[in-house]
Design a protein around this motif. Structure first.
Motif, short mmCIF file in Angstrom:
data_model
loop_
_atom_site.label_atom_id
_atom_site.label_comp_id
_atom_site.label_asym_id
_atom_site.label_seq_id
_atom_site.Cartn_x
_atom_site.Cartn_y
_atom_site.Cartn_z
N ARG A 126 28.30 -15.67 29.66
CA ARG A 126 29.46 -15.27 30.47
C ARG A 126 29.23 -15.52 31.96
O ARG A 126 30.19 -15.75 32.70
CB ARG A 126 29.79 -13.80 30.22
N PRO A 175 28.67 -5.48 26.20
CA PRO A 175 29.26 -6.69 25.61
C PRO A 175 30.78 -6.58 25.59
O PRO A 175 31.34 -5.50 25.80
CB PRO A 175 28.68 -6.70 24.19
N THR A 219 22.36 -3.01 32.27
CA THR A 219 22.97 -4.13 31.55
C THR A 219 24.47 -3.94 31.41
O THR A 219 24.95 -2.82 31.18
CB THR A 219 22.34 -4.29 30.15
N ARG A 258 24.47 -9.42 33.39
CA ARG A 258 25.34 -9.80 32.27
C ARG A 258 24.76 -11.04 31.61
O ARG A 258 24.03 -11.81 32.24
CB ARG A 258 26.75 -10.08 32.79
N ASP A 259 25.06 -11.24 30.35
CA ASP A 259 24.48 -12.37 29.61
C ASP A 259 24.91 -13.70 30.23
O ASP A 259 25.99 -13.83 30.79
CB ASP A 259 24.89 -12.30 28.14
N ASP A 303 21.99 -6.49 25.16
CA ASP A 303 23.23 -6.90 25.83
C ASP A 303 23.07 -8.20 26.59
O ASP A 303 24.06 -8.84 26.95
CB ASP A 303 23.69 -5.81 26.81
N HIS A 351 26.70 -14.00 24.72
CA HIS A 351 27.93 -13.62 24.02
C HIS A 351 28.98 -14.68 24.29
O HIS A 351 29.53 -14.75 25.40
CB HIS A 351 28.43 -12.25 24.50
#
Length: 378
Positions: A126, A193, A190, A122-123, A306, A310
């Motif tokens: 986050r 979002p 991934t 995950r990005d 992704d 974000h």
């Protein structure tokens, strides 16, 4: 030991806070359905995935688990996968913490099988608040701004930075496990979002394993509780108080399972969010990951876009402060929940004692002592 023809093992090695609890809960809830389709997901705790991960990382003392309980867990799982044939899925985010020097020995137990490695990601925008909160759940007391300054230091010299990047450096984890496999057997999944369908991560995961995602039921309740800033403040204060006493290693599991998942989960205060000022730094790190992933030729389920940061709109600032009154009110609510929990446990113990004789009665008394010790104030 020989293995069934075509036997495959998918090692889901993390990263933490990338939907791992959701995927594990879904696998566990559908274990019987998956087994009917030739996919085995071990659900046992003792000698299961958790103990196998503790054995490979050598971190059993930190979890209060004796070495004799974890010894041979990994080998046992691998032998079962070999005997069963078909497809086996091993998922535990602690696998991301296995050192590079220990990976070959772990994979050696799967010689002769078709081994795949899966990393969900995950990005970072986050991941940072999620990992900070997870650290508080496990005993830390840092504010979010302090955590950020330590883990994002360019030298990564602080202990917190070392721990964070060991199981969050996506490219490093892929290389650590993937260098011993052909690139087509190393899979990056991934996380979608914000706003994406709830089951999209499951669909992507299933596309790698070769399972029809519609054959499973998605659990309604998530397996990991996200806390607001007031709950985190209360928890950090509890952690500091516990450190002053003689707290046993297994206490952090009790804190997470009882205090966090039951007593504090009702908190409705704001969640923290990563500051916008950090986006350029996070994009720089992510771009380097993408470059290395593409150069290695690893399989990607989802979209590398992704992984771009974000930001969550709104939310509490990194240097947020919680008023004493807010913490007090939530702490009182938590005490009420815990009081009911203690009362229910003691009633259960009394019922067991009333029905037990001999050795069983002795075990019930031992359980009563453990319950009393668990909730005794330091």
């Amino acid at each position: 030991m020989s293995s069934e023809p075509g036997a495959r093992v998918f090692l889901h090695v993390g990263v933490p806070k990338s939907g791992t609890s959701f995927l594990q809960a879904t696998l566990r809830a559908n274990a019987d359905r998956l087994a009917e389709r030739g996919v085995w997901y071990p659900t046992q705790q003792h000698r299961g995935l958790f103990h196998a991960a503790l054995e490979l990382t050598g971190n059993h003392p930190g979890w209060g688990v004796p070495q004799q309980r974890v010894r041979g867990s990994w080998r046992g799982l691998c032998e079962q996968a070999r005997r069963r044939g078909g497809t086996s899925v091993f998922s535990n985010e602690l696998f991301s913490n296995v050192k590079a020097a220990d990976v070959p020995a772990a994979l050696a137990h799967l010689d002769g099988l078709e081994v795949h490695v899966i990393v969900t990601a995950r990005d970072l925008a986050r991941q940072l608040p999620a990992e900070w909160q997870e650290g508080v759940k496990h005993g830390r007391g840092l504010r979010f701004d302090e955590f950020l300054s330590r883990v994002l230091d360019a030298d990564r010299s602080h202990t917190h930075a070392t721990k964070f990047w060991r199981h969050q450096d996506l490219a490093d984890i892929l290389d650590r496990w993937g260098r011993h496999l052909s690139p087509e057997r190393v899979h990056l999944v991934t996380c979608p979002p914000p706003g994406a369908p709830r089951d999209l991560l499951w669909q992507r995961f299933c596309s790698v394993v070769g399972v029809d995602p519609s054959s499973a039921t998605i659990p309604e309740v998530g397996a990991n509780t996200s806390l607001g800033v007031t709950a985190v403040d209360v928890l950090a204060r509890v952690n500091r108080r516990l450190r002053k006493g003689d707290a046993p290693p297994h206490l952090r599991r009790t804190v997470k399972q009882v205090l966090v998942n039951e007593a504090l989960r009702s908190d409705g205060s704001e969640r923290v969010s990563t500051p916008e000022s950090l986006v350029p730094r996070l994009e720089e790190i992510t771009a380097e990951w993408v470059r290395r992933i593409e150069a290695a030729g690893y399989d990607v389920a989802g979209d590398l876009a992704d992984l771009r940061p974000h930001l969550v709109s709104g939310g509490a600032a990194a240097d947020h402060r919680v008023t004493p009154r807010a913490s007090r009110d939530l702490a009182i609510d938590a005490v009420a929940v815990l009081t009911k929990e203690v009362a229910a446990l003691r009633a259960e113990v009394r019922e067991l004692q009333a029905r037990s004789t001999g050795r069983t009665r002795s075990r019930a008394r031992a359980l009563a002592r453990r319950v009393a010790e668990r909730f005794r104030r330091p």
